[in-house]
Design a protein around this motif. Structure first.
Motif, PDB file in Angstrom:
ATOM      1  N   GLY A 171      18.597 -31.308 -21.639  1.00 18.39           N
ATOM      2  CA  GLY A 171      17.321 -31.433 -22.343  1.00 18.39           C
ATOM      3  C   GLY A 171      16.386 -30.271 -22.132  1.00 18.39           C
ATOM      4  N   VAL A 172      16.506 -29.544 -21.012  1.00 21.45           N
ATOM      5  CA  VAL A 172      15.584 -28.448 -20.721  1.00 21.45           C
ATOM      6  C   VAL A 172      15.843 -27.271 -21.650  1.00 21.45           C
ATOM      7  N   PHE A 173      17.119 -26.928 -21.877  1.00 23.28           N
ATOM      8  CA  PHE A 173      17.433 -25.821 -22.782  1.00 23.28           C
ATOM      9  C   PHE A 173      16.912 -26.113 -24.187  1.00 23.28           C
ATOM     10  N   ARG A 174      17.020 -27.359 -24.608  1.00 28.25           N
ATOM     11  CA  ARG A 174      16.501 -27.730 -25.928  1.00 28.25           C
ATOM     12  C   ARG A 174      14.990 -27.513 -25.987  1.00 28.25           C
ATOM     13  N   ASP A 175      14.281 -27.869 -24.911  1.00 25.59           N
ATOM     14  CA  ASP A 175      12.828 -27.671 -24.877  1.00 25.59           C
ATOM     15  C   ASP A 175      12.468 -26.195 -24.963  1.00 25.59           C
ATOM     16  N   ILE A 176      13.248 -25.346 -24.268  1.00 20.26           N
ATOM     17  CA  ILE A 176      12.997 -23.909 -24.320  1.00 20.26           C
ATOM     18  C   ILE A 176      13.281 -23.380 -25.720  1.00 20.26           C
ATOM     19  N   GLY A 179      10.587 -24.293 -28.032  1.00 25.34           N
ATOM     20  CA  GLY A 179       9.264 -23.794 -27.648  1.00 25.34           C
ATOM     21  C   GLY A 179       8.282 -24.884 -27.281  1.00 25.34           C
ATOM     22  N   LYS A 180       8.788 -25.986 -26.745  1.00 24.86           N
ATOM     23  CA  LYS A 180       7.934 -27.131 -26.442  1.00 24.86           C
ATOM     24  C   LYS A 180       6.854 -26.792 -25.423  1.00 24.86           C
ATOM     25  N   VAL A 294       3.185 -28.437 -16.978  1.00 20.58           N
ATOM     26  CA  VAL A 294       4.533 -27.957 -17.307  1.00 20.58           C
ATOM     27  C   VAL A 294       4.414 -26.851 -18.342  1.00 20.58           C
ATOM     28  N   GLY A 295       5.122 -25.760 -18.102  1.00 19.53           N
ATOM     29  CA  GLY A 295       5.081 -24.650 -19.055  1.00 19.53           C
ATOM     30  C   GLY A 295       6.147 -23.622 -18.759  1.00 19.53           C
ATOM     31  N   GLU A 296       6.375 -22.728 -19.746  1.00 17.96           N
ATOM     32  CA  GLU A 296       7.342 -21.648 -19.561  1.00 17.96           C
ATOM     33  C   GLU A 296       6.736 -20.533 -18.735  1.00 17.96           C
ATOM     34  N   ASP A 303      11.997 -19.716 -17.596  1.00 15.59           N
ATOM     35  CA  ASP A 303      12.330 -21.028 -17.061  1.00 15.59           C
ATOM     36  C   ASP A 303      11.150 -21.957 -17.297  1.00 15.59           C
ATOM     37  N   ILE A 304      11.400 -23.260 -17.099  1.00 14.46           N
ATOM     38  CA  ILE A 304      10.336 -24.255 -17.187  1.00 14.46           C
ATOM     39  C   ILE A 304       9.808 -24.496 -15.776  1.00 14.46           C
TER      40      ILE A 304
END
Length: 367
Positions: A171-176, A179-180, A294-296, A303-304
């Motif tokens: 799920g994290v790669f999808r968020d990156i 651009g979530k 939470v942010g890039e 990374d998140i």
């Protein structure tokens, strides 16, 4: 032998995750191929570049996409399951090269199958006629030059995406990608810090290389528990794992069940650890709930990241396990959300944590 190698087929939760990935690959490739063929022959109206197939007939397109899906499932299986085993024993570039050769062979077989099915169900040709047509097309130079780069590009992009997805928690790669978290967001999360108990004496006993294998096997098992209950693994730091869940009543239970499952997996594999290392791992846990930002972050390596008082407090709670001679400590705020009827508890009262101006009420869990 590493414990992760001993469990060759992987636990059910990993199989379930990989079958989902396999299905996603098959569906994605089928959609991409179907979209390309529809646009090319039905929207743009391109000339048919193959004398044998009539792509302007819907029957041909449907037959093609059914076979593309079946073939994609086979290729997905090789990528998701076989590649995982190869990845542990060969360099990444060798893995890519071997997979590319195998996948090109499968694509060649796909075209053979497509010729036969097309001849039987649509053109009503004999098998021998279909085979002759396939031989003519398969070794036609222009056809090879046209198709091979297309296949290579799809295969390499798929393998690259899989490698990136493996780097992050599900799920994290999808968020990156979506651009979530380009802009920091404040989310209420359940946070768990877990690390190995008595790591220093174990390291002294095993030595550097053997201790690394020990840590890898320990993290392998506890991570399975986290994945099974949908925990987002935030990071691995030495022998420590940080995992979080979005706050909800369901995820409170999942966090609790993760703790139980991690302990159960270690106990079930205790004999393997004892035979391999002469010691069975135990862990300490700190759990808290609250708002995190939470942010890039990062420029070359993105990374998140999660930050805030909740993260700092949870880390201090985990540290307090050693100071208070406890294995599992949660904040009173989290304990009040749990169903603790069947748990043995010890109220630790108001505890001053290092770096915190005010004390926080803590509860020790007994499993």
């Amino acid at each position: 032998m590493a414990l992760s190698t001993v469990i060759r087929s992987g636990p059910p939760v990993l199989k379930k995750y990989r079958y989902k990935l396999l299905l996603a690959i098959a569906i994605a490739w089928t959609i991409i191929d179907g979209t390309y063929m529809t646009i090319k022959y039905y929207i743009i109206g391109a000339e048919n570049d193959n004398h044998f197939f009539e792509y302007r007939e819907w029957r041909t397109l449907i037959l093609r996409e059914v076979l593309v899906f079946i073939t994609s499932c086979l290729i997905g299986y090789l990528l998701v399951f076989r590649q995982q085993r190869m990845h542990k024993s060969v360099p990444l570039w060798v893995n890519f090269a071997l997979n590319t050769i195998i996948l090109l062979v499968i694509s060649f077989v796909f075209n053979l199958l497509f010729h036969f099915c097309y001849s039987v169900f649509i053109s009503k040709l004999s098998v021998s006629s279909a085979f002759n047509e396939f031989i003519h097309d398969a070794f036609y130079t222009y056809w090879l030059l046209q198709k091979i780069p297309h296949w290579l590009l799809i295969f390499l992009v798929t393998m690259l995406v899989m490698e990136l997805a493996e780097k992050y928690s599900p799920g994290v790669f999808r968020d990156i990608l979506l651009g979530k978290y380009l802009q920091p967001r404040i989310e209420k999360r359940i946070v768990m810090f877990m690390d190995l108990k008595d790591s220093t004496p174990i390291a002294e006993k095993l030595g550097t290389k053997e201790y690394f294998r020990f840590i890898r096997d320990f993290i392998y098992l506890v991570s399975i528990a986290m994945i099974e209950y949908n925990g987002r693994i935030y990071q691995y730091v030495g022998d420590e794992v940080v995992v979080s869940w979005m706050f909800s009543a369901t995820n409170v239970r999942k966090c609790r069940d993760t703790l139980i499952e991690a302990r159960r997996l270690l106990q079930r594999n205790s004999n393997r650890f004892r035979r391999s290392y002469g010691v069975v791992p135990e862990f300490r846990v700190g759990i808290h709930v609250g708002d995190v930002t939470v942010g890039e972050i990062g420029v070359i390596k993105k990374d998140i990241a999660m930050s805030g008082d909740t993260m700092n407090t949870t880390a201090r709670i985990r540290t307090a396990c050693s100071e208070l001679n406890q294995k599992f400590i949660v904040s009173k705020a989290f304990a009040d959300l749990m169903d603790l009827k069947e748990w043995q508890l010890e109220d630790l009262g108001l505890v001053d944590l290092k770096g915190k101006k005010e004390g926080i009420e803590l509860v020790a869990l007994k499993i």
